[in-house]
Design a protein around this motif. Structure first.
Motif, PDB file in Angstrom:
ATOM      1  N   THR A  44       0.807  -1.224   0.000  1.00 31.26           N
ATOM      2  CA  THR A  44       0.000   0.000   0.000  1.00 31.26           C
ATOM      3  C   THR A  44       0.838   1.271   0.000  1.00 31.26           C
ATOM      4  N   PRO A  45       1.847   1.414   0.910  1.00 31.66           N
ATOM      5  CA  PRO A  45       2.660   2.637   0.874  1.00 31.66           C
ATOM      6  C   PRO A  45       3.421   2.805  -0.436  1.00 31.66           C
ATOM      7  N   ILE A  46       3.837   1.664  -1.038  1.00 29.03           N
ATOM      8  CA  ILE A  46       4.614   1.733  -2.275  1.00 29.03           C
ATOM      9  C   ILE A  46       3.758   2.219  -3.435  1.00 29.03           C
ATOM     10  N   PHE A  47       2.534   1.706  -3.535  1.00 27.93           N
ATOM     11  CA  PHE A  47       1.671   2.035  -4.663  1.00 27.93           C
ATOM     12  C   PHE A  47       0.899   3.339  -4.485  1.00 27.93           C
ATOM     13  N   ASN A  72      11.189  -0.011   2.892  1.00 32.66           N
ATOM     14  CA  ASN A  72      12.373  -0.100   3.741  1.00 32.66           C
ATOM     15  C   ASN A  72      13.666   0.021   2.951  1.00 32.66           C
ATOM     16  N   ARG A  73      13.562   0.269   1.650  1.00 31.99           N
ATOM     17  CA  ARG A  73      14.731   0.514   0.813  1.00 31.99           C
ATOM     18  C   ARG A  73      14.819   1.982   0.404  1.00 31.99           C
ATOM     19  N   SER A  74      14.165   2.855   1.136  1.00 30.56           N
ATOM     20  CA  SER A  74      14.074   4.266   0.757  1.00 30.56           C
ATOM     21  C   SER A  74      15.450   4.917   0.619  1.00 30.56           C
ATOM     22  N   TYR A  75      16.410   4.509   1.454  1.00 28.52           N
ATOM     23  CA  TYR A  75      17.732   5.132   1.419  1.00 28.52           C
ATOM     24  C   TYR A  75      18.441   4.889   0.080  1.00 28.52           C
ATOM     25  N   ILE A  76      18.168   3.732  -0.543  1.00 32.63           N
ATOM     26  CA  ILE A  76      18.766   3.450  -1.850  1.00 32.63           C
ATOM     27  C   ILE A  76      18.198   4.391  -2.898  1.00 32.63           C
ATOM     28  N   TYR A  77      16.890   4.593  -2.869  1.00 32.54           N
ATOM     29  CA  TYR A  77      16.243   5.431  -3.880  1.00 32.54           C
ATOM     30  C   TYR A  77      16.559   6.906  -3.665  1.00 32.54           C
ATOM     31  N   GLU A  78      16.820   7.288  -2.409  1.00 33.98           N
ATOM     32  CA  GLU A  78      17.277   8.657  -2.154  1.00 33.98           C
ATOM     33  C   GLU A  78      18.667   8.863  -2.745  1.00 33.98           C
ATOM     34  N   LEU A 126      25.995   6.861   2.989  1.00 28.99           N
ATOM     35  CA  LEU A 126      25.049   6.506   4.053  1.00 28.99           C
ATOM     36  C   LEU A 126      25.652   6.657   5.444  1.00 28.99           C
ATOM     37  N   GLY A 127      26.971   6.722   5.521  1.00 28.70           N
ATOM     38  CA  GLY A 127      27.639   6.846   6.809  1.00 28.70           C
ATOM     39  C   GLY A 127      27.560   5.584   7.648  1.00 28.70           C
ATOM     40  N   VAL A 128      27.590   4.415   7.012  1.00 30.23           N
ATOM     41  CA  VAL A 128      27.504   3.149   7.730  1.00 30.23           C
ATOM     42  C   VAL A 128      28.888   2.522   7.841  1.00 30.23           C
ATOM     43  N   ALA A 130      15.755  -6.525  -9.770  1.00 30.60           N
ATOM     44  CA  ALA A 130      15.530  -5.078  -9.706  1.00 30.60           C
ATOM     45  C   ALA A 130      15.372  -4.578  -8.283  1.00 30.60           C
ATOM     46  N   VAL A 131      14.950  -5.453  -7.363  1.00 31.16           N
ATOM     47  CA  VAL A 131      14.581  -4.972  -6.025  1.00 31.16           C
ATOM     48  C   VAL A 131      15.220  -5.736  -4.879  1.00 31.16           C
ATOM     49  N   GLN A 132      16.119  -6.684  -5.152  1.00 32.12           N
ATOM     50  CA  GLN A 132      16.705  -7.416  -4.042  1.00 32.12           C
ATOM     51  C   GLN A 132      18.164  -7.801  -4.312  1.00 32.12           C
ATOM     52  N   ALA A 133      18.385  -8.752  -5.222  1.00 34.93           N
ATOM     53  CA  ALA A 133      19.741  -9.261  -5.457  1.00 34.93           C
ATOM     54  C   ALA A 133      20.566  -8.248  -6.246  1.00 34.93           C
ATOM     55  N   GLU A 134      21.812  -8.006  -5.812  1.00 35.31           N
ATOM     56  CA  GLU A 134      22.644  -7.037  -6.533  1.00 35.31           C
ATOM     57  C   GLU A 134      23.776  -7.713  -7.299  1.00 35.31           C
ATOM     58  N   GLU A 135      23.837  -9.050  -7.257  1.00 34.16           N
ATOM     59  CA  GLU A 135      24.832  -9.779  -8.027  1.00 34.16           C
ATOM     60  C   GLU A 135      24.149 -10.864  -8.843  1.00 34.16           C
ATOM     61  N   LEU A 136      24.833 -11.364  -9.856  1.00 41.82           N
ATOM     62  CA  LEU A 136      24.282 -12.412 -10.713  1.00 41.82           C
ATOM     63  C   LEU A 136      24.385 -13.756 -10.001  1.00 41.82           C
TER      64      LEU A 136
END
Length: 417
Positions: free
Chosen positions: A284-287, A296-302, A327-329, A392-398
């Protein structure tokens, strides 16, 4: 060898000594292909030449950027490997993907197609049974093999990995460090299990794998599977009788898996769990309230919104270091998206090369009508499309399991052309 390597790939949460089992499986695929290339004849996977261009481009960009910039000094303090090892592991992931693609395709060309499908499903079923047992074991305090690999959140092996989630219900981890990783890995075995002729035994494979996916509560895995299947059905024509039968069987399997899920799942609150409501509450919040920036991935899109898309990129691994600094992590940050990772690592050109490889088989199926007559291609395409969504939304490697889907789809297209 294929079975051992794929099973090792599923042991994401475990180390053998100081080395993660998954890394050993990745190295094993490279060694297997080198052995085949030396003693036998390797076969070129149709369309895979562009992957070699992508690999060479990524190597060039990474080497150039690492030479002119001091990324080593920017490594987060809690990084688990030195800089050069960290960069090398990024290339290990690509090389293991290409090697798994070549290994699986070699088996398919040599006539082991049914065996590859059968054993991929069997491995998926075993991993699912173990995941369901571990789920019950974590609830009732039963014994399970201790996890000894550092989690994706940076939890050390000595501290153990958390088995309580900020979620409506307890989630299945299985042999993985994250529930979503388990769900993603099971998507290919799940769809391949539907290729078998309908029988009680083969339905058990599908139901067990489907139950494990539902128990992960992974929005990526569940929604990615559903959208991948819907996409494949529409490409193949949803109104054809055979496709309607496949759709009906898929629906029945999901309902049976949902029944088992409802009898196993443990809520963190009061009352019964409604899986669709849980998923709906997250969607709901996404759409309706601002898109992925409300997830919960907002920091990536920022970060993506505030950083210009590079033409050439900063190099594999270097992009993650820059993200961590932004991100300062204190740990290496993940883009949680292969596409974001590639575009910031190897630029627009690198992403374009990868897209050429990804969408070639889809275009082939859209253009060549007779390819849309095969039930096998439909179900393999469903797994393939599901992975394109999940990347597109989870895995960042092949991942290696996606390489199996790529090999199967390429071989089926080659056979029917």
């Amino acid at each position: 060898m294929y079975v051992a390597l794929m099973f090792g790939n599923a042991l994401d949460a475990y180390n053998l000594g100081p080395i993660p089992v998954q890394w050993l499986a990745q190295l094993g695929t490279i060694a297997a292909v080198l052995f085949l290339g030396y003693t036998r004849k390797l076969y070129i996977v149709p369309g895979s030449q562009v992957l070699m261009w992508f690999l060479l481009w990524a190597l060039l960009v990474t080497t150039f950027n690492s030479a002119i910039n001091d990324y080593k000094s920017l490594m987060p303090p809690l990084a688990t490997t030195p800089y050069m090892v960290f960069i090398s592991l990024r290339f290990l992931s690509i090389l293991s993907f290409i090697s798994t693609l070549c290994l699986a395709y070699w088996l398919l060309v040599k006539g082991y197609r049914d065996s590859v499908i059968k054993w991929t499903v069997i491995i998926g079923t075993i991993v699912s049974i173990v995941a369901i047992y571990i789920y019950i074991a974590q609830i009732y305090g039963l014994p399970e093999l201790p996890r000894n690999r550092i989690s994706t959140g940076g939890v050390t092996a000595g501290e153990g990995q958390p088995v309580v989630f900020t979620y409506a219900f307890h989630r299945a981890l299985g042999t993985f460090r994250e529930p979503s990783h388990l769900a993603e890995w099971l998507v290919v075995p799940f769809f391949l299990s539907l290729i078998y002729r309908q029988s009680v035994l083969h339905n058990i494979h599908t139901i067990l794998i489907g139950t494990a996916i539902l128990l992960t509560g992974s929005l990526t895995g569940i929604l990615g599977s559903a959208l991948g299947f819907v996409g494949a059905i529409f490409i193949f024509n949803p109104f054809k009788l055979n496709n309607l039968k496949t759709l009906l069987r898929f629906a029945i399997i999901v309902l049976l898996a949902l029944v088992i899920f409802n009898n196993i799942v443990v809520s963190y609150g009061t009352g019964e769990i409604n899986l669709f409501q849980v998923i709906g509450d997250r969607l709901t919040p996404i759409f309706f309230e601002g898109g992925m920036k409300e997830s919960n991935r907002s920091y990536i899109y920022e970060y993506v919104a505030n950083t210009s898309i590079p033409l050439f990129g900063s190099g594999l691994g270097n992009a993650n270091i820059l993200l961590s600094q932004y991100l300062g992590v204190e740990v290496i940050a993940s883009f949680l998206s292969l596409y974001f990772n590639i575009v910031f690592s190897s630029g627009v050109l690198g992403l374009a090369l990868l897209f050429l490889f990804f969408f070639r088989p889809v275009v082939k199926i859209l253009v060549i009508k007779k390819l849309r007559q095969s039930k096998k291609i439909l179900l393999i395409l469903a797994a393939y499309l599901a992975w394109l969504i999940m990347l597109a939304v989870q895995a960042e490697e092949l991942p290696m399991m996606f390489a199996v889907a790529c090999a199967l789809l390429a071989h089926e297209i080659y056979r029917h052309e």
